[in-house]
Each structure stands twice: as structure tokens, then as C-alpha cells.
Design a protein around this motif. Structure first.
Motif, PDB file in Angstrom:
ATOM      1  N   PHE A 165      20.760  11.191 -43.265  1.00  0.00           N
ATOM      2  CA  PHE A 165      21.083  10.265 -42.185  1.00  0.00           C
ATOM      3  C   PHE A 165      19.830   9.576 -41.651  1.00  0.00           C
ATOM      4  O   PHE A 165      19.840   8.386 -41.350  1.00  0.00           O
ATOM      5  CB  PHE A 165      21.822  11.006 -41.065  1.00  0.00           C
ATOM      6  N   VAL A 166      18.740  10.327 -41.546  1.00  0.00           N
ATOM      7  CA  VAL A 166      17.482   9.739 -41.086  1.00  0.00           C
ATOM      8  C   VAL A 166      17.001   8.680 -42.072  1.00  0.00           C
ATOM      9  O   VAL A 166      16.467   7.638 -41.675  1.00  0.00           O
ATOM     10  CB  VAL A 166      16.423  10.842 -40.883  1.00  0.00           C
ATOM     11  N   GLN A 167      17.187   8.921 -43.353  1.00  0.00           N
ATOM     12  CA  GLN A 167      16.790   7.954 -44.372  1.00  0.00           C
ATOM     13  C   GLN A 167      17.633   6.683 -44.324  1.00  0.00           C
ATOM     14  O   GLN A 167      17.123   5.570 -44.454  1.00  0.00           O
ATOM     15  CB  GLN A 167      16.903   8.577 -45.769  1.00  0.00           C
ATOM     16  N   LYS A 168      18.941   6.867 -44.150  1.00  0.00           N
ATOM     17  CA  LYS A 168      19.865   5.750 -44.289  1.00  0.00           C
ATOM     18  C   LYS A 168      20.032   4.929 -43.022  1.00  0.00           C
ATOM     19  O   LYS A 168      20.335   3.728 -43.083  1.00  0.00           O
ATOM     20  CB  LYS A 168      21.244   6.265 -44.744  1.00  0.00           C
ATOM     21  N   PHE A 169      19.880   5.554 -41.865  1.00  0.00           N
ATOM     22  CA  PHE A 169      20.191   4.885 -40.598  1.00  0.00           C
ATOM     23  C   PHE A 169      18.949   4.897 -39.705  1.00  0.00           C
ATOM     24  O   PHE A 169      18.754   5.833 -38.925  1.00  0.00           O
ATOM     25  CB  PHE A 169      21.380   5.571 -39.915  1.00  0.00           C
ATOM     26  N   PRO A 170      18.116   3.878 -39.812  1.00  0.00           N
ATOM     27  CA  PRO A 170      16.855   3.851 -39.047  1.00  0.00           C
ATOM     28  C   PRO A 170      17.101   3.987 -37.550  1.00  0.00           C
ATOM     29  O   PRO A 170      18.043   3.419 -37.000  1.00  0.00           O
ATOM     30  CB  PRO A 170      16.289   2.467 -39.386  1.00  0.00           C
ATOM     31  N   GLY A 171      16.240   4.771 -36.909  1.00  0.00           N
ATOM     32  CA  GLY A 171      16.325   4.956 -35.474  1.00  0.00           C
ATOM     33  C   GLY A 171      17.273   6.042 -35.024  1.00  0.00           C
ATOM     34  O   GLY A 171      17.441   6.271 -33.819  1.00  0.00           O
ATOM     35  N   ILE A 172      17.864   6.744 -35.971  1.00  0.00           N
ATOM     36  CA  ILE A 172      18.834   7.767 -35.599  1.00  0.00           C
ATOM     37  C   ILE A 172      18.133   8.966 -34.962  1.00  0.00           C
ATOM     38  O   ILE A 172      17.005   9.314 -35.323  1.00  0.00           O
ATOM     39  CB  ILE A 172      19.650   8.206 -36.841  1.00  0.00           C
ATOM     40  N   GLU A 173      18.781   9.570 -33.981  1.00  0.00           N
ATOM     41  CA  GLU A 173      18.311  10.806 -33.345  1.00  0.00           C
ATOM     42  C   GLU A 173      19.424  11.838 -33.439  1.00  0.00           C
ATOM     43  O   GLU A 173      20.600  11.503 -33.305  1.00  0.00           O
ATOM     44  CB  GLU A 173      17.949  10.573 -31.888  1.00  0.00           C
ATOM     45  N   MET A 174      19.047  13.091 -33.647  1.00  0.00           N
ATOM     46  CA  MET A 174      20.057  14.108 -33.897  1.00  0.00           C
ATOM     47  C   MET A 174      19.716  15.416 -33.200  1.00  0.00           C
ATOM     48  O   MET A 174      18.569  15.854 -33.195  1.00  0.00           O
ATOM     49  CB  MET A 174      20.193  14.344 -35.406  1.00  0.00           C
ATOM     50  N   ALA A 175      20.742  16.012 -32.595  1.00  0.00           N
ATOM     51  CA  ALA A 175      20.645  17.378 -32.063  1.00  0.00           C
ATOM     52  C   ALA A 175      21.766  18.181 -32.688  1.00  0.00           C
ATOM     53  O   ALA A 175      22.928  17.771 -32.662  1.00  0.00           O
ATOM     54  CB  ALA A 175      20.769  17.382 -30.543  1.00  0.00           C
ATOM     55  N   SER A 176      21.424  19.315 -33.271  1.00  0.00           N
ATOM     56  CA  SER A 176      22.418  20.144 -33.945  1.00  0.00           C
ATOM     57  C   SER A 176      22.695  21.382 -33.110  1.00  0.00           C
ATOM     58  O   SER A 176      21.786  22.182 -32.844  1.00  0.00           O
ATOM     59  CB  SER A 176      21.924  20.546 -35.342  1.00  0.00           C
ATOM     60  N   ILE A 177      23.946  21.547 -32.678  1.00  0.00           N
ATOM     61  CA  ILE A 177      24.356  22.689 -31.872  1.00  0.00           C
ATOM     62  C   ILE A 177      25.635  23.274 -32.463  1.00  0.00           C
ATOM     63  O   ILE A 177      26.276  22.668 -33.317  1.00  0.00           O
ATOM     64  CB  ILE A 177      24.574  22.306 -30.393  1.00  0.00           C
ATOM     65  N   GLY A 178      26.036  24.438 -31.991  1.00  0.00           N
ATOM     66  CA  GLY A 178      27.268  25.034 -32.483  1.00  0.00           C
ATOM     67  C   GLY A 178      27.502  26.402 -31.887  1.00  0.00           C
ATOM     68  O   GLY A 178      26.668  26.915 -31.120  1.00  0.00           O
TER      69      GLY A 178
END
Length: 478
Positions: free
Chosen positions: A432-445
Motif C-alpha cells: 500500500f505504501v508503494q502504490k498509494f503515495p502519502g498513505i499512513e497506516m496504524a495496525s490494531i486488533g
């Protein structure tokens, strides 16, 4: 904070999902369900050639100006312990505050996160900005869904990934991985006649587990045991290998194996039978954390063919030379595996022995080098290799406002801040970081224990905790 809806609907959706078998590469029925879910709610959706789907929901009235938010999950599951993965549903039950499955993996990874996302779509009382709920395919066995996404498939750049397994953490980085299939050519020959004994060698009862999360927990792989017993016999006596099936999933530590061999009667047969006691003593001594694994050797009916000895020798050589387990610990991240390799499955096919390896590292160059080294070992033994999946490592900016907001929500809802961690298994974040510039992600669960195994379970209370965190986070982002 305002009163939020309970997580009751999350559990009922999870039950609906588990009635739909969805092993990796076979997600057609579950994506049909997701399309019908969107249609029932009159929501816009897109389905691509890899069966990935994004469902879009407009912002709660008055919140149209908020930045779009993405809820990310994968829809496939690892079907460990399932007799017929394409048709058998998961049967879940609760016990002492935990949800488990009867004899199979549970699919809390990632069915709980997907259930939460669908419950948000369904409930108009939940306040949020413009929303995209995305579910990818084949996350567990190649990540082809994420790797093939078109660059215009997703509009949002703030992503809440609900595929984490430790509710007390925010995942801000993940190792990269290379999944390879290696094949050693074989020639099937008529089984030898004369005075021969046929034996089925079985290894069962191992904990198994995720080959990233659990790789440093002292668990034994049935692959190592398979090599050990066949090498012990090979070093002393002549034998013929007829059939071999080790492990059940590429991303799992192999917890079982079945080997069928034939040997000359007499001294050789006695030596083989004696290996049962010797292997069980060795397992108990060396692998105290995995004491349930055991070896059983029984007589069995003859098979019509055996594998040529050159192929058997090549397999033993490859298994001896390629690393299995932890290769290197990180020097900068305490108690974190930096590089590892796991042999997930070994299967005798009509014309080859197929071996899968899952190589992981936080250093992309080290990962690629190790993958190349493993392929060269097979090539030197007459085998061939192909890369099924290559996923980049991912590291989020730890100072981002998005991560700080997520941490603040945990503090305000649950009374404590989650630890930021980097994990030794692949998330789709790298793609996702490669394909969608400017993306930010937090992974929770939620709190999931022993994923990718028949012992997989999820703590019920933590599902509701993460649900409440999610709803508060959506409200603040709106």
C-alpha cells in the motif's frame, strides 16, 4: 466520549463469515457475500480481477469535509485442521472468556477485523467521515491481491488496518517476505519386491503456529523431524521413499507429517521401528516448549511406486543446507527477529517433490540474498525454484499525528497507551505504501493467540475493547 453501540453485531457477522469457507486462492464465495452485503445497504463498491473489494460509504451528514478513512482487512483464511477447506465451515464456541474453533483454526485472523468493518458499514448511528472498507485476497499465501491493486482503487490515505493480533500494541512496521516454491524432479519406479517392510512414519501434536510470530518460541517444525529421521535411516541402511506430506500451510510452522517408506526386512526394519522411541525421547529433551509433538511408526500397506533414490538424496541435502528458523536477531529492536526462514510444506507430486520456503526480514536486501541462497541450494541439487510472492518491509513514521491520535484514543477509552511495535511477519502495508503515495497506516486488533493453528483463539473482552477504540477513532477523525 458518547455512548457507542455494543459489539454484538460484530459477533453475529463473524458467525456468518465462518459459515463461508474461504481458503487462500478460493475467495469467490466470500467476495460474493461482501458484494451482496454492499448491495443490501445500497453502497457503492468495486471488485477487481483478483477479487479484492472496496466498499464506499458516504460520511455521516455534517462530516463530509473530513479526510477519508480506510478500514483494511483480508478476506482469506488459513484452514489448518480442516478436512475439506473448500466446503467445511468453521464451528466456533466460547470457553472461559475465549472464542475457539472445534478442531480447526478459527479465522479470528482476520475475520474479526473484517466483521468489525462490516458492522461499521451497517450501523448508521456510528459517526465517521467518508469511508472505504477494503478486503484483499490471498493475504495468507502470496499477497497477490494487494500486489496487483490498481493505483486508483483506493482514495483514502489514512488507513486503520485491523489485522493485528495483540490488542496492547500499535503495529508500525512489518518484515518483508519472499515465498518460494522449489521442485525437485522425481522418477517414479515400481516398488521393489522381495522381503520388504512398509512403514508409515507420522509426526503429530505439534503446536505449529505462525511462521513469523512464533518462529522464535522454541517450537519444533515437523520438517526438521522429517529430515532427522530420514537422515538417520539413510546414514545406516537402504530405504525407498514412496510418499511424503509435511505441513498444511505455507505461512505456518509444520505441526504434522506423514512419510511412507519401504525397507528390507530384518535388521533394517528393526532399526526403523526403534526410531519411534528415539525420536520421542529427543523431542522431549530438545523441545520442552512443544511437548505434544510425538512420533508414531506403524506397518502399512505397500504402495505401487517409490521415488528414485537420487531425488530422495537431493531432498535430504537441501533440507540440511537451507536455514530453518531464526537466522538473525535484530541489533536495534530488542527481542525482535530480524531475519528468518521457514519450510512450510513438503509434498510428493506426480513428477516432483514440492517444497515451500517463507523467508522474512526487516532488511529487504538481506531477505532477497537469503532467498537467492536457498534457490541456489535447490539448483545445485537439480531442482528449480520460483517466487510466488515478494513483499517489501514497511516502517511507519513513529512521530506521525495519525499514530499519536490512535494512541490518544487508547488512553482515553481503555486507560493506557499501546506499545508501538514492529512485527516479524508481513502485512500488506508495504504494497500500500508503494502504490498509494502519502498513505499512513496504524495496525490494531484484538488479542489473538496461536493464529494459523488448531489452538487459535481470541479473547472476547478484547474484541469489545478494540471495537470501542475503533468507533472513537472514527469519530475523532471525522
Amino acid at each position: 466520549m458518547i455512548q457507542r453501540p455494543s459489539s454484538e453485531r460484530v459477533f453475529s457477522i463473524f458467525k456468518e463469515l465462518n459459515a463461508i469457507p474461504r481458503p487462500s486462492h478460493h475467495e469467490e464465495r466470500i467476495v460474493d457475500y461482501l458484494c451482496q452485503f454492499a448491495e443490501r445497504l445500497h453502497l457503492e463498491y468495486e471488485r477487481d480481477a483478483e477479487n479484492c473489494i472496496v466498499i464506499r460509504k458516504a460520511a455521516t451528514p455534517g462530516h463530509e469535509g473530513a479526510e477519508p478513512v480506510v478500514l483494511l482487512n483480508h478476506m482469506d483464511m488459513v484452514c489448518v485442521g480442516t478436512n475439506d477447506p473448500l466446503n467445511d465451515p468453521v464451528v466456533a464456541y466460547t470457553e472461559n472468556g475465549w472464542m475457539k474453533a472445534k478442531g480447526t483454526s478459527l479465522d479470528a485472523d482476520n475475520g474479526i477485523g473484517l466483521s468489525m468493518s462490516l458492522a461499521v458499514l451497517e450501523d448508521d448511528s456510528i459517526v465517521h467521515g467518508p469511508m472505504e472498507v477494503m478486503a484483499t485476497t490471498n493475504e495468507e499465501d502470496g499477497m497477490s491481491g494487494a500486489s496487483q491493486l490498481s493505483k486508483d482503487f483506493l482514495k483514502g490515505r489514512k488507513v486503520i488496518n485491523l489485522d493485528s493480533e495483540d490488542y496492547s500494541t500499535i503495529t508500525i512496521g512489518a518484515a518483508g517476505a519472499i515465498l518460494q516454491e522449489h521442485r525437485i524432479p522425481i522418477h517414479r519406479q515400481p516398488a521393489p519386491g522381495g522381503k520388504r517392510r512398509w512403514y508409515r512414519i507420522s509426526f503429530e501434536g505439534g503446536l505449529g503456529g505462525h511462521s513469523g510470530v512464533d518462529i522464535n518460541k522454541g517450537r519444533i517444525s515437523a520438517v526438521v523431524l522429517t529430515w532427522a529421521i530420514l537422515a538417520a535411516i539413510y546414514n545406516e541402511y537402504d530405504f525407498d521413499l514412496a510418499s511424503l506430506q509435511v505441513g498444511g500451510a505455507n505461512a505456518s510452522i509444520a505441526s504434522s507429517a506423514e512419510i511412507i517408506i519401504c525397507v528390507p526386512s530384518g535388521e533394517t526394519a528393526e532399526y526403523v521401528k526403534a526410531q519411534q522411541e528415539m525420536m520421542n525421547e529427543w523431542i522431549k529433551e530438545e523441545y520442552k516448549n512443544d511437548a505434544g509433538m510425538h512420533c508414531t511408526i506403524t506397518k502399512c500397506d505397500p504402495l505401487p511406486t517409490v521415488i528414485n533414490k537420487e531425488a530422495t538424496e537431493a531432498l535430504l541435502t537441501c533440507l540440511e543446507q537451507i536455514p530453518q528458523g531464526v537466522v538473525k536477531m535484530s541489533e536495534t529492536m530488542k527481542d525482535t527477529v530480524e531475519t528468518s526462514n521457514n519450510v512450510g510444506r513438503i509434498i510428493t507430486e506426480d513428477d516432483s517433490i514440492m517444497v515451500t520456503t517463507h523467508t522474512r526480514s526487516f532488511i529487504d536486501a538481506d531477505m532477497k540474498a537469503l532467498g537467492d541462497d536457498i534457490a541456489s541450494v535447490f539448483a545445485s541439487c537439480g531442482g528449480n525454484s520460483k517466487t510466488i510472492m515478494e513483499a517489501p518491509a514497511w516502517q511507519e513514521n513513529q512521530q506521525s499525528d495519525f499514530l499519536r491520535l490512535t494512541s490518544d484514543v487508547f488512553q482515553d477509552v481503555l486507560g493506557w497507551r499501546p506499545r508501538p511495535i514492529a512485527i516479524h511477519f508481513v502485512l500488506e502495508a508495504g504494497f500500500f505504501v508503494q502504490k498509494f503515495p502519502g498513505i499512513e497506516m496504524a495496525s490494531i486488533g484484538p488479542h489473538i493467540v496461536e493464529p494459523h493453528s488448531t489452538s487459535e483463539r481470541v479473547e472476547i473482552k478484547r474484541i469489545d475493547d478494540i471495537w470501542q477504540v475503533l468507533l472513537e477513532l472514527l469519530w475523532r477523525m471525522s
